[in-house]
Design a protein around this motif. Sequence first.
Motif, PDB file in Angstrom:
ATOM      1  N   GLU A 122       0.834  -1.204   0.000  1.00 23.30           N
ATOM      2  CA  GLU A 122       0.000   0.000   0.000  1.00 23.30           C
ATOM      3  C   GLU A 122       0.870   1.257   0.000  1.00 23.30           C
ATOM      4  O   GLU A 122       1.841   1.344   0.741  1.00 23.30           O
ATOM      5  N   ALA A 123       0.466   2.221  -0.822  1.00 23.68           N
ATOM      6  CA  ALA A 123       1.109   3.538  -0.842  1.00 23.68           C
ATOM      7  C   ALA A 123       0.072   4.571  -0.411  1.00 23.68           C
ATOM      8  O   ALA A 123      -0.942   4.745  -1.072  1.00 23.68           O
ATOM      9  N   ASP A 124       0.324   5.228   0.709  1.00 20.08           N
ATOM     10  CA  ASP A 124      -0.547   6.292   1.210  1.00 20.08           C
ATOM     11  C   ASP A 124       0.134   7.618   0.882  1.00 20.08           C
ATOM     12  O   ASP A 124       1.025   8.072   1.601  1.00 20.08           O
ATOM     13  N   MET A 125      -0.286   8.239  -0.209  1.00 20.94           N
ATOM     14  CA  MET A 125       0.408   9.420  -0.708  1.00 20.94           C
ATOM     15  C   MET A 125       0.187  10.654   0.165  1.00 20.94           C
ATOM     16  O   MET A 125       1.040  11.536   0.206  1.00 20.94           O
ATOM     17  N   VAL A 126      -0.921  10.741   0.878  1.00 21.89           N
ATOM     18  CA  VAL A 126      -1.131  11.872   1.793  1.00 21.89           C
ATOM     19  C   VAL A 126      -0.117  11.792   2.934  1.00 21.89           C
ATOM     20  O   VAL A 126       0.554  12.772   3.257  1.00 21.89           O
ATOM     21  N   SER A 127       0.022  10.623   3.533  1.00 20.60           N
ATOM     22  CA  SER A 127       0.999  10.459   4.620  1.00 20.60           C
ATOM     23  C   SER A 127       2.418  10.683   4.110  1.00 20.60           C
ATOM     24  O   SER A 127       3.241  11.294   4.795  1.00 20.60           O
ATOM     25  N   TYR A 128       2.708  10.203   2.907  1.00 19.73           N
ATOM     26  CA  TYR A 128       4.038  10.387   2.328  1.00 19.73           C
ATOM     27  C   TYR A 128       4.340  11.869   2.150  1.00 19.73           C
ATOM     28  O   TYR A 128       5.410  12.348   2.521  1.00 19.73           O
ATOM     29  N   ARG A 129       3.384  12.614   1.588  1.00 21.71           N
ATOM     30  CA  ARG A 129       3.598  14.049   1.370  1.00 21.71           C
ATOM     31  C   ARG A 129       3.729  14.799   2.696  1.00 21.71           C
ATOM     32  O   ARG A 129       4.523  15.724   2.813  1.00 21.71           O
ATOM     33  N   LYS A 130       2.951  14.407   3.697  1.00 25.01           N
ATOM     34  CA  LYS A 130       3.077  15.040   5.017  1.00 25.01           C
ATOM     35  C   LYS A 130       4.468  14.821   5.585  1.00 25.01           C
ATOM     36  O   LYS A 130       5.052  15.715   6.195  1.00 25.01           O
ATOM     37  N   LYS A 131       5.003  13.616   5.385  1.00 26.20           N
ATOM     38  CA  LYS A 131       6.311  13.281   5.929  1.00 26.20           C
ATOM     39  C   LYS A 131       7.434  14.038   5.223  1.00 26.20           C
ATOM     40  O   LYS A 131       8.358  14.526   5.859  1.00 26.20           O
ATOM     41  N   TYR A 132       7.347  14.142   3.901  1.00 23.89           N
ATOM     42  CA  TYR A 132       8.471  14.693   3.139  1.00 23.89           C
ATOM     43  C   TYR A 132       8.290  16.125   2.643  1.00 23.89           C
ATOM     44  O   TYR A 132       9.244  16.724   2.169  1.00 23.89           O
ATOM     45  N   TYR A 133       7.087  16.660   2.726  1.00 23.85           N
ATOM     46  CA  TYR A 133       6.838  18.005   2.201  1.00 23.85           C
ATOM     47  C   TYR A 133       6.183  18.926   3.225  1.00 23.85           C
ATOM     48  O   TYR A 133       5.396  19.787   2.870  1.00 23.85           O
ATOM     49  N   SER A 134       6.504  18.763   4.493  1.00 26.41           N
ATOM     50  CA  SER A 134       5.847  19.554   5.531  1.00 26.41           C
ATOM     51  C   SER A 134       6.578  20.843   5.887  1.00 26.41           C
ATOM     52  O   SER A 134       6.171  21.549   6.800  1.00 26.41           O
TER      53      SER A 134
END
Length: 128
Positions: free
Chosen positions: A77-89
């Motif tokens: 599974e890829a959760d792109m919202v969580s990924y963006r929060k982690k790397y683009y905050s």
Amino acid sequence: MKDIFIFPAVFSKDEDGYSIYFPGIEGAFTCAETFEEAVFMAKDCLELNLDGIEEIPKLINIEDIKLENNEYVVMIEADMVSYRKKYYSQPVKKTLTIPKWLNDLGVQKKVNFSKLLQESLKKELDLL
């Protein structure tokens, strides 16, 4: 826009650990020493590759994946919202315009404009 994706990953167990690749996603491969680490690395690899492309690849049928003797499929599974929060905050400065009377009233009431804008954007984008 859909933000959670599930793709098949091909895992192969070797003497020194696991090799992982995603059929249909060019350049999406990784490796790890343990199975637990392999699942983590596969998720990270998938999210990194999906973040870097404009169009999400079509999901490949598991039945169409040709496996070798030491290979098997694991759905990742890829959760792109969580990924963006982690790397683009990191904060981004935005310039905006509001009427002076509204700004004055907000300052008087000690409104946190940044927090209010963030919360409103999350609500508007169905992220809350």
